[in-house]
Design an enzyme around this catalytic site. Structure first.
Site, short mmCIF file in Angstrom:
data_model
loop_
_atom_site.label_atom_id
_atom_site.label_comp_id
_atom_site.label_asym_id
_atom_site.label_seq_id
_atom_site.Cartn_x
_atom_site.Cartn_y
_atom_site.Cartn_z
N ASN A 96 35.34 44.51 45.18
CA ASN A 96 34.10 45.12 44.70
C ASN A 96 33.14 45.29 45.87
OD1 ASN A 96 32.52 42.57 44.97
ND2 ASN A 96 34.01 41.91 43.43
N ASP A 153 37.23 39.76 37.53
CA ASP A 153 37.58 39.22 36.20
C ASP A 153 39.10 39.23 36.00
OD1 ASP A 153 34.96 38.77 35.46
OD2 ASP A 153 34.68 40.84 34.79
N LYS A 178 55.23 46.65 50.53
CA LYS A 178 54.34 47.76 50.17
C LYS A 178 54.91 48.52 48.97
CE LYS A 178 52.29 51.91 52.05
NZ LYS A 178 52.60 53.05 52.89
N PHE A 204 24.68 34.34 38.29
CA PHE A 204 24.15 35.68 38.62
C PHE A 204 24.72 36.70 37.65
CE2 PHE A 204 21.74 36.31 42.59
CZ PHE A 204 21.54 34.97 42.90
N LYS A 246 24.95 35.76 28.96
CA LYS A 246 25.76 35.08 29.98
C LYS A 246 25.28 33.66 30.21
CE LYS A 246 27.47 39.03 32.26
NZ LYS A 246 27.37 40.06 33.24
#
Ligand code: CTP
Length: 422
Positions: free
Chosen positions: A211, A280, A290, A324, A338
């Site tokens: 991310n 997640d 590969k 967070f 949360k």
């Protein structure tokens, strides 16, 4: 650092009294509760109404004007102060303070307060250099009064020399440093664990899922906790910033690695800040070689990663947990959901669609929630400042935001931070 702090701002009759109005505005904007005390001469320079409007508090000139019959106002103000600053300070107020005179509201409160006192003198250069003034200043220094030295330049009286009052920005910086310094030992002896950056979930030896997290916010938090005296361990995934000095660094790659690293240290930790952006899901299998291009589509099966924060929330005993949440919609609702699901004490939420907030930027726009809702909403500030504010929120005496009266109890009286408050 200033939020909720009670600052007594003494204004005496120098031309530079107008600068005190700018200072009042800056301190109020920084969240301080500013009470202005003026001498009669100061009120001839700038009207009390200006200070009242800027501070949103009544301006005091007269010792005998008690708006609350239940309290002796000069003692009440003296006791409530976190810090007092006199700006501009004339030769007259310095002389009165040096000799312990108390013939008006300001000099009386200065005699009565035990709060630290800062003084920013402003006067004609000869008055400043006069042996009487110099001796008075030395007397005050010897008693712990701190001086914000005047600058050299063209003075209002037409002379050029030392005597120009320090600029409001400089005085704000001095007060910020004062409060920062006061907080510096608050986490002494505490063990803080911060996670930062993004996790990397391997598909094959050359490809991965990750991310946009840069790690900047987590690194800033680690540095802020270190500056408050904590022993900090930083568990970092993929990041784009250099490691703060004086913290123990543990590099991890995947969410599973991070899980191991956090869990193995949790028992001896006092505060955990989960700033990392944890994947997640991870590919069910990491291909040993590969992955070759075969068909028109490729399906990768992902399996759920453990939710590290949620598990910490289940296992916790005395640890204080901060989570967070980077959100793109319904910030408060998602944040509170949360916080409750993961059983943390504080949750820091930011709307990553807002300019200057979120991944990769040097600034952030955060809101801090606890179980009861919003604790603090910060304006757009540097990640360093947001981090300092977050850590300060964990440590400091809680003043103001939930009730108008001063609270001498600390965050632990809300049911959290029992281990951190000293
Ligand atoms: N977190 C964690 N482990 C995970 C996922 C998230 O410890 N596997 C932590 C993050 O470090 C953060 C908090 O949980 O402190 C919230 O993360 P976020 O990704 O916003 O929440 P999720 O529970 O994953 O919910 P969603 O992605 O559906 O918004």
């Amino acid at each position: 650092m200033m939020k909720g702090k009670t600052i007594l701002l003494g204004v005496t009759g120098g031309i530079a009294a107008y600068k005190a109005a700018a200072l009042t505005s800056k301190l109020s904007q920084a969240g301080a509760n500013v009470h202005v005390l003026m001498t009669e001469s100061a009120a001839k320079m700038v009207g009390p109404a200006t200070f009242q409007a800027l501070s949103r508090n009544a301006v005091r000139l007269d010792t005998f004007e008690d708006s609350h019959p239940g309290a002796v106002s000069h003692i009440d103000l003296a006791d409530r102060a976190d810090v007092a600053v006199i700006t501009p300070a004339t030769a007259n107020i310095l002389a009165k303070m040096a000799h312990g005179l108390a013939d008006d509201m300001l000099s009386t409160v200065m005699l009565a307060t035990t709060a630290p006192i800062y003084v920013a003198p402003a006067m004609n250069v000869h008055m400043y250099e006069n042996a009487a003034t110099q001796q008075n200043m030395q007397t005050l220094r010897d008693r712990g009064v701190q001086f914000i030295e005047p600058g050299v330049g063209l003075l209002a009286c037409g002379y050029v020399g030392k005597g120009r009052m320090a600029e409001p920005e400089e005085i704000v910086d001095v007060l910020k440093a004062h409060f920062q310094e006061k907080m510096s030992g608050h986490l002494a002896g505490k063990r803080v664990l911060v996670t930062a950056g993004g996790t990397v979930e391997r598909l094959d030896p050359v490809r991965y899922l990750t991310n946009d997290s840069s790690g900047k916010m987590g690194f800033a938090i680690a540095a802020a906790a270190r500056d408050m005296g904590a022993k900090v361990t930083l568990i970092a995934g993929k990041t784009a910033v250099s490691i703060p000095d004086g913290v123990e660094l543990v590099n991890v790659v995947s969410a599973l690695d991070m899980y191991e690293a956090v869990m193995s240290r949790f028992a001896e930790t006092d505060l955990v800040v989960k700033a990392a952006a944890v994947a997640d899901y991870r590919p069910e299998e990491t291909a040993p070689g590969k992955i070759k291009k075969t068909g028109d589509t490729l399906t990768v099966k992902l399996v759920k990663n453990p939710d590290i924060l949620q598990e910490l929330g289940q296992r916790r005993s005395t640890q204080f947990l901060i989570g967070f949440a980077a959100e793109t919609e319904r910030l408060e609702e998602n944040a509170l959901d949360k916080l409750r699901r993961k059983n943390c004490d504080l949750l820091v939420a930011n709307d990553v669609t807002r300019e200057g907030a979120g991944f990769g930027t040097d600034t952030n726009l955060i809101s801090i929630f606890d179980r009861n809702g919003l604790v603090e909403e910060l304006p757009l500030v540097s990640k360093k400042e947001a981090a300092e504010r977050l850590i300060a929120a964990c440590c400091e005496t809680h003043v103001g935001s939930r009730s108008s009266s001063r609270r001498s109890d600390c965050f632990c009286s809300y049911g959290y931070l029992s281990v951190l408050c000293r």
